[in-house]
Each structure stands twice: as structure tokens, then as C-alpha cells.
Design a protein around this motif. Structure first.
Motif, PDB file in Angstrom:
ATOM      1  N   UNK A  31     -13.973  -2.816   0.687  1.00 36.62           N
ATOM      2  CA  UNK A  31     -12.997  -2.728  -0.403  1.00 36.62           C
ATOM      3  C   UNK A  31     -11.893  -1.801   0.098  1.00 36.62           C
ATOM      4  N   UNK A  32     -10.826  -2.420   0.595  1.00 41.61           N
ATOM      5  CA  UNK A  32      -9.702  -1.642   1.119  1.00 41.61           C
ATOM      6  C   UNK A  32      -8.810  -1.264  -0.057  1.00 41.61           C
ATOM      7  N   UNK A  33      -8.388  -0.005  -0.117  1.00 45.50           N
ATOM      8  CA  UNK A  33      -7.503   0.413  -1.211  1.00 45.50           C
ATOM      9  C   UNK A  33      -6.323   1.186  -0.641  1.00 45.50           C
ATOM     10  N   UNK A  34      -5.212   1.098  -1.360  1.00 46.06           N
ATOM     11  CA  UNK A  34      -4.018   1.835  -0.953  1.00 46.06           C
ATOM     12  C   UNK A  34      -3.104   1.943  -2.169  1.00 46.06           C
ATOM     13  N   UNK A  35      -2.273   2.963  -2.191  1.00 49.62           N
ATOM     14  CA  UNK A  35      -1.334   3.120  -3.317  1.00 49.62           C
ATOM     15  C   UNK A  35      -0.182   2.121  -3.187  1.00 49.62           C
ATOM     16  N   UNK A  36       0.021   1.673  -1.964  1.00 53.09           N
ATOM     17  CA  UNK A  36       1.143   0.795  -1.658  1.00 53.09           C
ATOM     18  C   UNK A  36       0.709  -0.669  -1.734  1.00 53.09           C
ATOM     19  N   UNK A  37       1.325  -1.400  -2.677  1.00 51.41           N
ATOM     20  CA  UNK A  37       0.937  -2.796  -2.901  1.00 51.41           C
ATOM     21  C   UNK A  37       1.118  -3.651  -1.643  1.00 51.41           C
ATOM     22  N   UNK A  38       2.170  -3.326  -0.884  1.00 54.32           N
ATOM     23  CA  UNK A  38       2.479  -4.109   0.323  1.00 54.32           C
ATOM     24  C   UNK A  38       1.355  -4.041   1.368  1.00 54.32           C
ATOM     25  N   UNK A  39       0.587  -2.936   1.313  1.00 55.02           N
ATOM     26  CA  UNK A  39      -0.525  -2.784   2.268  1.00 55.02           C
ATOM     27  C   UNK A  39      -1.521  -3.923   2.121  1.00 55.02           C
ATOM     28  N   UNK A  40      -1.561  -4.518   0.933  1.00 57.16           N
ATOM     29  CA  UNK A  40      -2.488  -5.620   0.659  1.00 57.16           C
ATOM     30  C   UNK A  40      -2.339  -6.776   1.638  1.00 57.16           C
ATOM     31  N   UNK A  41      -1.114  -6.928   2.199  1.00 55.76           N
ATOM     32  CA  UNK A  41      -0.865  -8.037   3.133  1.00 55.76           C
ATOM     33  C   UNK A  41      -1.773  -7.971   4.359  1.00 55.76           C
TER      34      UNK A  41
END
Ligand code: AKB
Length: 314
Positions: A31-41
Motif C-alpha cells: 500500500x504505497x501512500x504519498x501526499x502528492x496525488x501525482x505520485x500515484x502514477x
């Protein structure tokens, strides 16, 4: 089955560590998480969730929703950027760690990984072969937060039995993602300039030695530490780990062998002072004894590997 939540997964270390953990435990475990939505790519192979690590309730609800067993808490503000907003850096780096440690205390997760850094050392620390235990007087808010964080990790282990493990990373050098906000980042950016045929402006002095590590070694150290039997982990603050030490002049010389016309100019800024407060080299005997740590890459081997993977941008 292990379920592993990674914070700050979109960052330089996070993107490569997430990949390595997926290779080891399976994509469905991550489960990868980040505050930056673009990281989802970057995470089409696993679950991705937006997470602000200061949002304790959301962190806890993700842990419950995905039945998370381990957290790799990587989200942090690094040394150079941290100096621009010291109070927020302290808040983010400390409160987020405490949010994760509390999940361990409440037995909601079994294991925690949290990175510390050579930034915990300071001007009165022995410069060469810096020992595991010595004077630590960090000069940056990032370093202060890492040193305090180390004490919190040891505290949660001793008081509550939380299985938290940590490494004091040197400067990490990878080619897959951009570095973000560190004092050691010149050693990442210099490769891009050399390949693109641009003059490199170095923000450190030519002779500024720093401990560094190639990303595959950093990933190996992290996974080895996390795999080690609990009873072999004798340090619950954070382990010294080391691989290579070099200066801007040294790495420039290596790059000249590949790009004889490559030019560098030295224009030291505030990061030079930060770098000057850090060790030149690190003694990591305890890591080598406790869980058989060994690095694979020296400067030449690292440069060869990086250059074999990168192509010019233009
Ligand atoms: C930084 O330069 O801030 C980091 C570190 C050494 O922790 N790369």
C-alpha cells in the motif's frame, strides 16, 4: 500474509523501496501512500492512497482497512529544504513518526522501519570513521528531528516492545527518481548534467567529502535489517551504515572518463556549511556484525551502472 504500508512512497527512496518490497512480498502486499496525488502514477502495480502523514486518523483507518502489518515511514522534509521552514519541518518529521510509533504501541502493526541520517552528527562529532556512539550535535532542524526520532524509537522499543528498526543513511544516489531537498543531492544531479552535456554548477566545495551510498545498496541494507531476527538487533535507535565516501572533485573525475568535455564550476551556498558539519566517513562495524551488512558498490562501479541506464534528455 504481510501487508506493507509505505509513507512518502513517491520520493527518491520510496519509489525504489516500494518496488523492492513488491518484488519480495507480491504487489498485492503493498500500500504505497504519498501526499502528492501525482505520485500515484508510479504505482500502477499496487494499491495507492493519498496520505498526509500528519493525519493520524486517516493513517490509522488505512492500517485497519488494509490489515497492515508493517509500516515503512519514509515521509520527511530533508536537510536543505528543512532550513527554509524549521518549525514545520520539526512538526512534520516528529509528529508523523509519533503517529506511526503509536500504532506500534497499540499493537495495530507488528514492525516499523524509519530512516535516520548522517545528519544526526555535527561539528563536534569525530569526522573520520564516525563511531556509532559519539558526540551528536546536529546543526540542522532535519538533523535535530532525526536525533530526537532515534531516541523516540529506542524509547518505544524499551517501554512498549515496539519492533522499530532504523538506519542512518548517508547521501543516497539513484537514477530512477529526482532527489528532493537534501544536501547530498548534487551527487544525483551531476549525472544528469554530464549526460545532457551541460556545465554543472556544484553547490558544495570541490573537496567536501561526504559518506554516500548507491540506491541498490541502500535497499539491500534496509531489507536485510528488516529481515534480521529480532534478537540480533542490538541497536534500537539507528544503525550507522556506510558504503563510499567521495568529494565533488572525485565524482567529477570519474565522469570525465566518460564525458571528457564535461565542465563543472563550484559555487558553494548554505548547503556547504551543512555538509561541513557532517562526517567524512562512517564506522558501521555494528551493522556488519549484527546482520552481516556489506555494500556492493564503490564509486566507479556505481557510476558505470548509473550511466548504463540513463540516456540524454535531448
Ligand atoms: C540530506 O542531504 O538531507 C539527506 C541525508 C544525508 O539525510 N540526503
Amino acid at each position: 500474509m504481510e501487508r506493507i504500508l509505505i509513507t512518502g512512497a513517491g520520493g527518491q527512496l520510496g519509489s525504489e523501496l516500494s518496488n523492492a518490497l513488491a518484488a519480495k512480498y507480491g504487489n498485492e502486499a503493498i500500500i504505497a501512500t504519498d501526499i502528492n496525488e501525482k505520485a500515484g502514477e508510479k504505482f500502477d502495480y499496487c494499491t495507492f492512497e493519498i496520505l498526509d502523514v500528519l493525519d493520524k486518523e486517516r493513517l490509522e483507518s488505512l492500517v485497519e482497512q488494509y490489515k497492515v502489518t508493517q509500516v515503512y515511514h519514509l515521509a520527511a522534509i530533508l536537510s536543505a529544504v528543512g532550513e527554509k521552514n524549521p518549525l514545520f519541518t520539526w512538526k512534520l518529521n516528529m509528529d508523523s513518526l509519533l503517529n506511526v510509533l503509536e500504532l506500534g504501541r497499540m499493537k495495530k502493526i507488528n514492525k516499523i522501519y524509519w530512516p535516520s541520517s548522517i545528519a544526526v552528527f555535527g561539528k563536534n562529532t569525530p569526522v573520520d570513521n564516525t563511531p556509532q556512539d559519539c558526540v551528536m550535535d546536529p546543526t540542522t532542524v532535519y538533523g535535530i528531528s532525526k536525533l530526537a526520532g532515534e531516541r523516540w524509537c529506542a524509547y518505544y522499543f524499551e517501554k512498549y516492545g515496539v519492533d522499530v528498526r532504523s538506519l542512518r543513511y548517508p547521501g543516497l544516489i539513484g537514477y530512477k527518481s529526482a532527489a528532493g531537498g537534501g544536501t547530498t543531492d548534487y551527487a544525483v544531479d551531476i549525472f544528469r548534467a554530464a549526460i545532457d552535456g551541460e556545465e554543472f554548477e556544484c553547490f558544495l566545495d570541490k573537496d567536501m567529502y561526504l559518506p554516500m551510498m548507491y540506491m541498490p545498496d541502500a535497499i539491500k541494507a534496509t531489507l536485510d535489517l528488516m529481515d534480521a531476527p529480532k534478537e540480533d538487533i542490538t541497536i534500537r535507535s539507528s544503525y550507522n551504515v556506510s558504503a563510499i565516501s567521495f568529494s565533488p572533485k572525485d565524482i567529477y573525475k570519474v565522469l570525465l572518463k566518460y564525458y571528457p568535455d564535461f565542465k563543472i564550476k563550484y559555487n558553494p551556498d548554505f548547503r556547504q556549511e551543512i555538509a561541513a558539519s557532517w562526517p567524512d566517513s562512517i564506522d558501521d562495524t555494528r551493522a556488519r556484525l549484527d546482520w552481516d551488512w556489506q555494500h556492493d558498490y564503490d564509486l566507479e562501479k556505481m557510476a558505470k551502472d548509473i550511466l548504463s541506464h540513463l540516456a540524454p534528455n535531448k
